[in-house]
Design a protein around this motif. Structure first.
Motif, PDB file in Angstrom:
ATOM      1  N   LEU A 100      -8.112   7.863  18.979  1.00 30.87           N
ATOM      2  CA  LEU A 100      -7.810   6.444  19.191  1.00 30.87           C
ATOM      3  C   LEU A 100      -6.533   6.269  20.006  1.00 30.87           C
ATOM      4  O   LEU A 100      -6.443   5.372  20.848  1.00 30.87           O
ATOM      5  CB  LEU A 100      -7.689   5.733  17.848  1.00 30.87           C
TER       6      LEU A 100
ATOM      7  N   GLN B 151      -7.501   6.563  23.392  1.00 27.75           N
ATOM      8  CA  GLN B 151      -8.596   5.659  23.761  1.00 27.75           C
ATOM      9  C   GLN B 151      -9.852   6.431  24.173  1.00 27.75           C
ATOM     10  O   GLN B 151     -10.510   6.110  25.172  1.00 27.75           O
ATOM     11  CB  GLN B 151      -8.160   4.696  24.852  1.00 27.75           C
TER      12      GLN B 151
ATOM     13  N   LEU C  45     -15.699   1.547  17.303  1.00 24.77           N
ATOM     14  CA  LEU C  45     -14.903   2.486  18.090  1.00 24.77           C
ATOM     15  C   LEU C  45     -15.709   3.722  18.484  1.00 24.77           C
ATOM     16  O   LEU C  45     -15.186   4.624  19.137  1.00 24.77           O
ATOM     17  CB  LEU C  45     -13.670   2.913  17.291  1.00 24.77           C
TER      18      LEU C  45
ATOM     19  N   LEU D  89     -11.129   0.140  21.637  1.00 25.41           N
ATOM     20  CA  LEU D  89     -10.208   1.276  21.678  1.00 25.41           C
ATOM     21  C   LEU D  89      -8.846   0.859  22.219  1.00 25.41           C
ATOM     22  O   LEU D  89      -7.805   1.272  21.695  1.00 25.41           O
ATOM     23  CB  LEU D  89     -10.782   2.395  22.553  1.00 25.41           C
TER      24      LEU D  89
END
Length: 394
Positions: free
Chosen positions: A309, A312, A336, A366
């Motif tokens: 995360l 991204q 996500l 994200l």
């Protein structure tokens, strides 16, 4: 004011790695940090600037059923925690008595921590490398397998062993929790926005989010170019040659450049012919690879999820334990990434990865989560929280 801060963490990469940037920040601020864990992580602890207290504590490979973690799998894992605790508790107690810290910071999964903090009257705090629990959110329910049966003979054996540990080491039984013990101060290495029931957590919890810091190391790995797919089942539950073979069939001779970490349990020869677009190693420098990856096919360990995360990178998750399943489900809830079934086929695997690599909704989410991570404060914010806690309790 410089203080002596002592850390105790189970010898598992997903629990130690998030603490290292915090340790480095505390040392930079002039604090003396001692750190007790197993020898496998000694170099990493020293590199962060801490004094290593080496324990006879080795990481153990965790075995789970191919169809997912069962009650028996969980019980065996928890019993191994008790056995290792028996072995290292005398050394941990001697260290804390002989070199009494101003603050004792223990990993939430290390029940030795709260037990000895209570016995020795230490100012205590915990580090939380996964979801936190409180009076409103029952963490245990999120961490047990779908078939969980507390009456299972193996689970009853674990409960008996845990009670005997408390008796033998003269610590309160209520402090010997296997997960979810709430300390007066809890540093959580995820942003509040990812935490389940995050709005229910009070000032005892500081959601610092992840930080890389001391983990970024020199490596011989260089990116082969885009599109890059990174595949890893982590360091604890990765004895899955069948899964890695499925990945080779799914992405061999495609436009994907694949970096695949197979751990130390799988024999490379068992995977058959290696496609030319694959780079296969036991492990990769994960933070570095994720700076270049387009998709991360992951077991959904929390540390891996957070690093994905932070960079991204969309997640295709293939969880092996109940804890990882909770993380994977949260990834789905927040859009996500996607979760793969246990019996995923090469065609379905390739289709899922191709889809999430171009999903604009996932990309947008994200970016929003990465913004939450950056505003959470990371290691400097966690160090601020510990220093404030210390100041209030001098």
């Amino acid at each position: 004011m410089a203080e002596h801060i002592a850390f105790l963490t189970i010898p598992a990469a997903g629990h130690i790695n998030p603490t290292l940037p915090l340790v480095a920040e505390l040392v930079r601020r002039g604090h003396r940090v001692t750190y007790a864990t197993g020898p496998a992580f000694g170099d990493a602890v020293r590199a962060a600037g801490a004094e290593l207290v080496e324990l006879d504590w080795e990481p153990k490979a965790i075995k789970v059923a191919r169809t997912g973690q069962t009650t028996e799998d969980l019980a065996r894992m928890l019993s191994s925690f008790v056995n290792s605790a028996r072995r290292v508790t005398p050394a941990v107690e001697k260290w804390l008595v002989d070199d009494r810290p101003d603050l004792f910071v223990y990993d939430m999964m290390t029940f030795i921590g709260p037990a000895l903090a209570a016995k020795l009257g230490l100012l205590e705090a915990s580090t939380v490398a996964n979801f936190a629990g409180n009076e409103h959110f029952n963490l245990t329910q999120a961490l047990v397998p779908a078939d969980f049966d507390p009456t299972h003979p193996k689970f009853q054996e674990f409960l008996a062993a845990r009670a005997q540990y408390a008796k033998d080491f003269d610590v309160p039984l209520e402090t010997v929790a296997t997960a979810g013990a709430i300390a007066p101060m809890n540093l959580v290495f995820i942003p509040r926005e990812f935490q389940l029931s995050g709005e229910t957590f009070d000032g005892r919890f500081h959601f610092a989010g992840p930080a890389i810091g001391a983990r970024t190391a020199v490596s011989d790995w260089t990116s082969p170019g885009s599109p890059l797919l990174f595949i890893s089942l982590g360091t604890a539950v990765n004895d899955r040659p069948d899964f890695f073979t499925t990945c080779a069939k799914a992405f061999g001779n495609t436009n994907w450049n694949v970096a695949m970490a197979i751990g130390n349990e799988v024999n490379l020869a068992d995977l058959g012919e290696i496609p030319p677009n694959f780079d296969i190693r036991p492990y990769f420098p994960q933070p570095l690879v994720l700076q270049h990856a387009d998709v991360f096919l992951s077991h959904a360990g929390m540390n891996s999820v957070m690093e994905s995360l932070l960079n991204q990178v969309p997640l295709a998750t293939y969880p092996q334990t109940a804890e990882q399943s909770a993380n994977a489900n949260r990834v789905i809830e927040l859009a996500l990434g996607h979760r793969l079934p246990n019996d995923v086929t090469p065609d379905a695997l390739r289709a899922t990865v191709d889809k999430i690599s171009t999903d604009e909704t996932i990309r947008k989410n994200l970016a929003e989560m990465a913004a939450h991570i950056h505003t959470a404060g990371g290691a400097p914010g966690a160090a601020d929280a510990l220093e404030s806690y210390l100041a209030k309790n001098r």
